[in-house]
Scaffold this active site. Structure first.
Site, PDB file in Angstrom:
ATOM      1  CD1 TRP A   1     -43.518  -7.800  -6.502  1.00  0.00           C
ATOM      2  CD2 TRP A   1     -42.320  -5.930  -6.133  1.00  0.00           C
ATOM      3  NE1 TRP A   1     -43.784  -7.363  -5.232  1.00  0.00           N
ATOM      4  CE2 TRP A   1     -43.073  -6.229  -4.968  1.00  0.00           C
ATOM      5  CE3 TRP A   1     -41.505  -4.800  -6.122  1.00  0.00           C
ATOM      6  CZ2 TRP A   1     -43.022  -5.436  -3.820  1.00  0.00           C
ATOM      7  CZ3 TRP A   1     -41.454  -4.007  -4.977  1.00  0.00           C
ATOM      8  CH2 TRP A   1     -42.207  -4.327  -3.843  1.00  0.00           C
TER       9      TRP A   1
ATOM     10  CG  ASP B   1     -37.529  -9.690  -8.291  1.00  0.00           C
ATOM     11  OD1 ASP B   1     -37.263 -10.425  -7.314  1.00  0.00           O
ATOM     12  OD2 ASP B   1     -38.188  -8.629  -8.197  1.00  0.00           O
TER      13      ASP B   1
ATOM     14  CE  LYS C   1     -41.519  -9.613  -0.122  1.00  0.00           C
ATOM     15  NZ  LYS C   1     -41.152  -9.120  -1.432  1.00  0.00           N
TER      16      LYS C   1
END
Ligand SMILES: *Cc1c(COP(=O)(O)O)cnc(C)c1O
Length: 360
Positions: A102, A172, A196
């Site tokens: 990511w 993030d 999530k």
């Protein structure tokens, strides 16, 4: 009806009481005579929903004044673009730290908008730890520093907050925001896709310091400009009303559990149970440095070849689902977000032992 133990990395498990409440309110939300999906985002009812959601989120995270909370769309992936579009002009090239898929994607996207520096990186085929901050090459004039505080694919988590002085820190936090209390004041901007650890897909939450607003250039599309969203209270266009509503119910559920301190303690226990079982076994292995292991996403491999499919089908039979690891790393991964009860982790641990005694 059958409910399984869902270990999906995302979209992921939601608290059962939240789903039950949404079901009970589906046809008639608090006397409105319609579901939340059918009501105007500009009406009084939805106004109450989004106002309470923001207030509850502020309570949960003790968000200081001077920070905006935005309910946006486009996922965490669009934040990979919005962050550079809005913050890049503040200083020299931003610093990116790469510790997994990511953060690598975020750095790749930032390169489309100009030069950015890679301040530190773990090797692409071996994202199994967090580089010590003493090894980061930060620039004092950088527009911002970006990192991913929990790498969902690799199960690598920062258990400390980087120190970046006057340079805004951007994180993030898609796969672990709300797993524990957080000192928001250390950050310039935090973002997290909801699907999530927070709620349904379609919503990304941005928490940002007021003084970082207004930095988008003249060519910036208005829906990518934080300032425009902030001025419109996340209603420049139709927001993800259903996702905001469910996230709001999750916030209330978290408060009822005792808040993030209580979740933190429970997440410690769940992770200790699962990592303990993996570490004691001679069949399973987690490759991540012990100090940097994620409490949310627990990857593990089977040391013996050829057992993966048998392991997964046996797990399915027991109602333990979505355990296949990310396609880029293989093996297994159990995501044990806030909504995963201890009983779910225990059921997985029991299965790990049972499978090993038969095939290990
Ligand atoms: C899932 C995830 C993303 C991407 O989220 P989308 O909502 O699919 O854009 C980005 N960062 C992290 C850490 C993630 O876990």
């Amino acid at each position: 009806m059958r409910r399984v133990h869902n270990f999906s990395a995302g979209p992921a498990i939601l608290p059962e009481p939240v789903l039950a409440q949404a079901q009970a309110e589906m046809l008639d939300w608090e006397g409105a005579g319609v579901s939340v999906m059918e009501m105007s985002h500009r009406g009084r009812e939805f106004g109450q929903i989004i106002t309470e959601a923001e207030a509850d989120l502020r309570t949960l995270l003790a968000i200081p004044s001077g920070y905006k909370v935005l309910f946006l769309q486009g996922g965490a992936t669009l934040q990979f673009s919005m962050v550079p579009l809005n913050l890049m002009a503040r200083g020299g090239p931003p610093d990116y730290v790469i510790t997994g898929e990511w953060s690598a994607k975020a750095a790749r996207e930032a390169a489309r908008f100009g030069v950015r520096h890679i301040a530190a990186a773990t090797p692409p085929d071996n994202h199994t730890c967090v580089p010590a901050q003493s090894d980061w090459q930060l620039h004092d004039d950088a527009a911002y520093v970006h990192y991913c505080s929990n790498e969902t694919v690799h199960g690598v988590e920062y258990h400390w907050i980087p120190e970046t002085g006057n340079v805004p820190l951007v994180a993030d936090m898609s796969s672990h925001l709300l797993a524990a209390p957080l000192d928001v004041s250390r950050f310039g901007l935090i973002y997290a896709g909801a699907q999530k650890n927070i709620g349904p897909a379609g919503l990304v939450i941005v928490i940002m310091r007021d003084e970082l607003l207004g930095g988008a250039g003249p060519g910036c599309p208005e829906l990518l400009d934080y300032q425009i969203h902030a001025q419109a209270h996340s209603m420049r266009n139709t927001p993800a009303t259903w996702s905001i509503y469910i996230a709001g119910l999750v916030f209330k559920w978290l408060l009822a559990q005792g808040g993030l301190g209580a979740m933190d303690a429970l997440n410690d226990k769940k992770a200790a149970l699962l990592y303990g079982a993996i570490d004691r076994s001679s069949l399973y292995r987690n490759p991540v440095a012990v100090a940097d292991r994620s409490r949310m996403n627990v990857p593990f491999i089977l040391r013996k070849e050829g057992l993966d499919e048998l392991f997964l089908s046996g797990a399915e039979e027991r109602g333990l689902t979505q355990l296949r690891g990310h396609r880029s790393v293989g093996g297994m991964r159990a995501s044990i977000y806030n909504a995963m009860p201890m009983a779910g982790v225990q059921a997985l641990v029991d299965y790990l032992g049972e499978f090993e005694s038969r095939h290990g």
